[in-house]
Motif scaffolding. Structure first.
Motif, short mmCIF file in Angstrom:
data_model
loop_
_atom_site.label_atom_id
_atom_site.label_comp_id
_atom_site.label_asym_id
_atom_site.label_seq_id
_atom_site.Cartn_x
_atom_site.Cartn_y
_atom_site.Cartn_z
N GLU A 95 -12.42 -14.63 -9.11
CA GLU A 95 -12.00 -14.52 -10.52
C GLU A 95 -11.24 -13.21 -10.76
N THR A 96 -11.75 -12.10 -10.20
CA THR A 96 -11.05 -10.83 -10.38
C THR A 96 -9.68 -10.88 -9.71
N LEU A 97 -9.65 -11.49 -8.52
CA LEU A 97 -8.38 -11.59 -7.80
C LEU A 97 -7.37 -12.40 -8.59
N GLU A 98 -7.84 -13.54 -9.09
CA GLU A 98 -6.93 -14.43 -9.80
C GLU A 98 -6.57 -13.88 -11.17
N GLY A 99 -7.40 -12.99 -11.66
CA GLY A 99 -7.12 -12.34 -12.93
C GLY A 99 -5.97 -11.34 -12.82
N GLY A 100 -5.36 -11.29 -11.66
CA GLY A 100 -4.19 -10.43 -11.49
C GLY A 100 -4.50 -9.12 -10.80
N GLN A 101 -5.79 -8.91 -10.46
CA GLN A 101 -6.13 -7.67 -9.77
C GLN A 101 -5.89 -7.85 -8.28
N ARG A 102 -4.60 -7.90 -7.90
CA ARG A 102 -4.33 -8.12 -6.49
C ARG A 102 -4.56 -6.82 -5.71
N PRO A 103 -5.07 -6.97 -4.47
CA PRO A 103 -5.33 -5.77 -3.68
C PRO A 103 -4.03 -5.04 -3.34
N LYS A 104 -4.09 -3.73 -3.34
CA LYS A 104 -2.91 -2.95 -2.95
C LYS A 104 -2.67 -3.15 -1.46
N LEU A 105 -1.41 -3.32 -1.08
CA LEU A 105 -1.09 -3.57 0.33
C LEU A 105 -0.92 -2.26 1.08
N PRO A 106 -1.26 -2.27 2.40
CA PRO A 106 -1.01 -1.07 3.21
C PRO A 106 0.48 -0.79 3.30
N LYS A 107 0.83 0.48 3.55
CA LYS A 107 2.25 0.85 3.68
C LYS A 107 2.58 1.07 5.15
N THR A 108 3.76 0.61 5.55
CA THR A 108 4.19 0.80 6.93
C THR A 108 4.57 2.25 7.16
N ILE A 109 3.98 2.87 8.18
CA ILE A 109 4.37 4.23 8.57
C ILE A 109 5.49 4.12 9.61
N ASP A 110 5.21 3.38 10.68
CA ASP A 110 6.24 3.10 11.67
C ASP A 110 6.01 1.71 12.24
N PHE A 111 7.09 1.10 12.73
CA PHE A 111 7.01 -0.26 13.23
C PHE A 111 7.99 -0.41 14.39
N THR A 112 7.48 -0.86 15.54
CA THR A 112 8.31 -0.95 16.74
C THR A 112 8.35 -2.39 17.22
N VAL A 113 9.53 -2.97 17.20
CA VAL A 113 9.69 -4.38 17.55
C VAL A 113 10.29 -4.51 18.95
N ASP A 114 9.71 -5.40 19.73
CA ASP A 114 10.19 -5.70 21.06
C ASP A 114 10.75 -7.13 21.04
N TYR A 115 12.05 -7.25 21.27
CA TYR A 115 12.67 -8.58 21.24
C TYR A 115 12.65 -9.17 22.65
N LEU A 116 11.86 -10.20 22.85
CA LEU A 116 11.62 -10.73 24.19
C LEU A 116 12.56 -11.88 24.54
N ARG A 117 12.81 -12.73 23.57
CA ARG A 117 13.66 -13.90 23.77
C ARG A 117 14.42 -14.18 22.48
#
Lengths: 168, 143
Positions: A95-117
């Motif tokens: 009920e709290t969630l649906e009432g619009g109290q969405r959890p705050k999302l984590p923030k990206t500090i760094d992100f490293t992508v490896d393209y394999l195919r």
């Protein structure tokens, strides 16, 4: 002994919590990403659309879209882990969630992508594993595949800054 | 731009033909040997945090990847097209909602097999970067 909750009640609570987490983030909707849930396990699904193509000659999914897909899968998995504990322990209600109290999302500090195919013009799936989730920082590994789960087409690792907790 | 008309033509044709780049309104602002600048306007569809209106880190990542790839294609020692091998992005601060993102990528070394690139992203404040990337790209052969 306490009787287990009816299956529908459990399912509905968990699905509603996941929907509340993902709903309302425009970029997730723009890319056409949804989440499948089996118990607490999440699979991110990138539904194919012509607009996510980055190389029309091959054709192949845009590397940036693949990277975004991995990053979104990682962030949602990270939030979901915390939300699951809150929800199942009863500290948070749907009920709290649906009432619009969405959890705050984590923030990206760094992100490293490896393209394999090459990302082929069809649906893609991703699962993230939280390697460490501390009070302030988290490390997440994430893999994406298409036809064959044993042959990922991209993987990534990233560090994330966890949202400040209200209980201090 | 005048010294490499062939590269410019290839790159611009290539960029215009990329559905994702067109969809989010990416434009090429500068193209020289091994150097590229691309711009992406602020777009409510690319927001990652609905409370603040800040664009998603992934949207910035996609611009970084495009611009790095373009810098590689624009390098005189790179024949034909390229594919990303790896890309690391550090998110230094939130981009200001309402402002376009500009990325400048430099392909600073090309070996027989690998192109090395670094890139910086800004919003309107050119003194404080939003994000930094380093990437490796394929050279020659089939990606």
């Amino acid at each position: 002994m306490k009787r287990p909750e009816p299956v529908q009640v459990v399912k509905q609570r968990r699905d509603a919590a996941l929907a509340a987490l993902v709903r309302g983030v425009p970029y997730i909707e723009f890319l056409g990403i949804s989440f499948d849930r089996r118990g607490d396990e999440l699979t991110a699904v990138l539904s194919y659309d012509d607009k996510i193509i980055g190389n029309p000659m091959l054709p192949a999914i845009h590397g940036g879209v693949t990277g975004s897909f991995l990053e979104i899968a990682a962030i949602i998995q990270l939030s979901w882990g915390g939300l699951w504990d809150e929800l199942e322990s009863g500290r948070m209600t749907v009920e709290t969630l649906e009432g619009g109290q969405r959890p705050k999302l984590p923030k990206t500090i760094d992100f490293t992508v490896d393209y394999l195919r090459t990302g082929l013009p069809r649906d893609a799936y991703a699962r993230a594993r939280v390697s460490r989730s501390g009070r302030r920082y988290a490390s997440v590994h994430v893999e994406a595949w298409q036809d064959n789960v044993q042959r990922p087409f991209a993987e990534a690792v990233g560090h994330f800054l966890m949202p400040a907790r209200e209980d201090g | 731009m005048a010294q490499i008309p062939d590269k410019t033509t290839i790159a611009e044709t290539f960029q215009n033909a990329i559905p994702y780049a067109r969809e989010v309104g990416m434009t090429i602002e500068l193209l020289e040997d091994g150097l590229a600048e691309m711009r992406m306007p602020y777009d409510a569809r690319l927001v990652g945090d609905p409370e603040t209106g800040v664009m998603h880190g992934g949207a910035v990542l996609a611009l970084m990847d495009s611009c790095c790839g373009l810098a590689v294609i624009a390098h005189p020692d790179v024949p034909g097209l390229t594919a990303t091998l790896g890309l690391r992005t550090d998110h230094l601060r939130k981009a200001v909602p309402g402002q376009a993102i500009v990325v400048r990528a430099e392909c600073y070394l090309v070996t027989r097999s690998v192109a090395f690139v670094r890139a910086t992203a800004w919003d309107d404040d050119r003194t404080r970067p939003v994000a930094l990337s380093t990437g490796t790209f394929t050279v020659g052969g089939q990606a």
